[in-house]
Design a protein around this motif. Structure first.
Motif, PDB file in Angstrom:
ATOM      1  N   VAL A   1       0.742  -1.272  -0.153  1.00 23.44           N
ATOM      2  CA  VAL A   1       0.061  -0.111  -0.151  1.00 23.44           C
ATOM      3  C   VAL A   1       0.961   1.112  -0.039  1.00 23.44           C
ATOM      4  O   VAL A   1       0.490   2.196  -0.698  1.00 23.44           O
ATOM      5  CB  VAL A   1      -0.935   0.017   1.237  1.00 23.44           C
TER       6      VAL A   1
ATOM      7  N   ASN B   1      -5.649   4.345   4.426  1.00 25.66           N
ATOM      8  CA  ASN B   1      -6.315   3.877   3.319  1.00 25.66           C
ATOM      9  C   ASN B   1      -6.773   2.313   3.551  1.00 25.66           C
ATOM     10  O   ASN B   1      -7.802   1.919   2.980  1.00 25.66           O
ATOM     11  CB  ASN B   1      -5.553   3.963   2.174  1.00 25.66           C
ATOM     12  N   LEU B   2      -5.977   1.585   4.354  1.00 30.04           N
ATOM     13  CA  LEU B   2      -6.689   0.491   4.754  1.00 30.04           C
ATOM     14  C   LEU B   2      -7.833   0.536   5.431  1.00 30.04           C
ATOM     15  O   LEU B   2      -8.813  -0.352   5.169  1.00 30.04           O
ATOM     16  CB  LEU B   2      -5.412  -0.464   5.533  1.00 30.04           C
TER      17      LEU B   2
ATOM     18  N   ARG C   1     -10.211   2.860   5.174  1.00 28.86           N
ATOM     19  CA  ARG C   1     -11.021   3.301   3.995  1.00 28.86           C
ATOM     20  C   ARG C   1     -11.903   2.185   3.336  1.00 28.86           C
ATOM     21  O   ARG C   1     -12.833   2.206   2.886  1.00 28.86           O
ATOM     22  CB  ARG C   1     -10.460   4.286   2.903  1.00 28.86           C
TER      23      ARG C   1
ATOM     24  N   ALA D   1      -6.626   0.244  -1.960  1.00 28.91           N
ATOM     25  CA  ALA D   1      -6.008   1.091  -0.806  1.00 28.91           C
ATOM     26  C   ALA D   1      -4.677   1.539  -1.496  1.00 28.91           C
ATOM     27  O   ALA D   1      -4.421   2.894  -1.199  1.00 28.91           O
ATOM     28  CB  ALA D   1      -5.745   0.344   0.374  1.00 28.91           C
TER      29      ALA D   1
ATOM     30  N   THR E   1      -3.738   5.843  -2.065  1.00 23.75           N
ATOM     31  CA  THR E   1      -2.493   6.523  -1.339  1.00 23.75           C
ATOM     32  C   THR E   1      -2.094   7.818  -2.101  1.00 23.75           C
ATOM     33  O   THR E   1      -1.531   8.962  -1.052  1.00 23.75           O
ATOM     34  CB  THR E   1      -1.628   5.539  -1.068  1.00 23.75           C
TER      35      THR E   1
END
Length: 264
Positions: free
Chosen positions: A100, A122-123, A125, A150, A154
């Motif tokens: 990621v 982002n994980l 999200r 994810a 980023t």
């Protein structure tokens, strides 16, 4: 228009894959591109992301023409674009967190603490919090797609490209990915272009449906009008019928429509 293509053509392996593609996508819209395998859908995405250069035609991204842009300038434009590849394209030897955060490290300018925070955000999200140390081999197909998304998020892209986002997933997992795509659009306001064979997905995530056939856009209309269309090519594809004009490889002028009920 945040994405604009004019008369784009590309020949690969002795075959005309894109012949004369014209397409515009306004900011904030999710445009879904459908069509049979080999019609150039993934090739289209690679032109928009700058991975391929057109043989003919012009392409603009967020107001900048990229058709003949030098690579050092294209790198800056690519930071506006997130790409979810068909198979997620995770690096098997890297952990989820390393995957990621990969592009952030490549870009430079961020501390490890900042990268770790962006990875965690982002994980979260994509509803996979706390799996930074897991290896890709330990993930299900749906989880790999989420990790791929994810990673695409980023760079805080303005545009996100989805290449067959639900391929290889069971219907329930596929629908969860569809919900996630809609959520990303609504929460982050990103413009999206998705290519898919999955009409359930196309109708759910799309604001608009575009069909490619024989290297050209032969249909371009809203989801609701697509469901009602009498366009023979679209009807055959949506209904998944073996018989029809696509099978016979016939393309007649009356099928070349950009809007239902309009010529051109």
């Amino acid at each position: 228009m945040i994405i604009r293509l004019e008369h784009v053509a590309k020949r690969l392996g002795g075959k005309d894959v894109l012949v004369d593609v014209n397409l515009e996508v306004p900011e904030g819209q999710t445009c879904v591109v459908i069509g049979r395998s080999g019609t150039g859908k993934s090739v289209l995405l690679k032109h928009i992301s700058g991975l391929f250069s057109a043989d003919r035609g012009r392409i603009w991204i967020d107001g900048e023409e990229i058709s003949a842009m030098r690579e050092r300038h294209m790198a800056r434009v690519r930071r506006k674009i997130g790409f979810l590849f068909q198979g997620a394209a995770l690096f098997d030897s890297l952990t989820v967190g390393e995957n990621v955060g990969f592009f952030l490290r490549e870009q430079g300018g961020m501390s490890e603490r900042e990268i770790a925070a962006a990875v965690a955000l982002n994980l979260e999200r994509v509803k996979l919090p706390g799996i930074e140390h897991v290896m890709p081999a330990d993930l299900s197909g749906g989880m790999k797609k989420r990790v791929g998304l994810a990673r695409a998020l980023t760079m805080n892209p303005r545009i996100i490209l989805y290449d067959e986002p639900t391929t290889g997933l069971d219907p329930i997992t596929a629908d969860a990915i569809n919900d996630l795509i809609i959520e990303m659009r609504d929460q982050l306001g990103m413009t999206a272009l998705a290519v898919t064979h999955d009409m359930a997905s196309a109708f759910k995530i799309g604001d608009r449906i575009v069909m490619l056939h024989q290297g050209r856009v032969v249909f371009d209309d809203s989801v609701e009008n697509t469901k009602r269309t009498e366009n023979a090519l679209v009807r055959q594809f949506v209904e998944g019928r073996a018989s029809g004009p696509m099978t016979e490889d016939i393309l007649t002028p009356d099928l070349l429509v950009r809007r239902e009920g309009q010529g051109g």
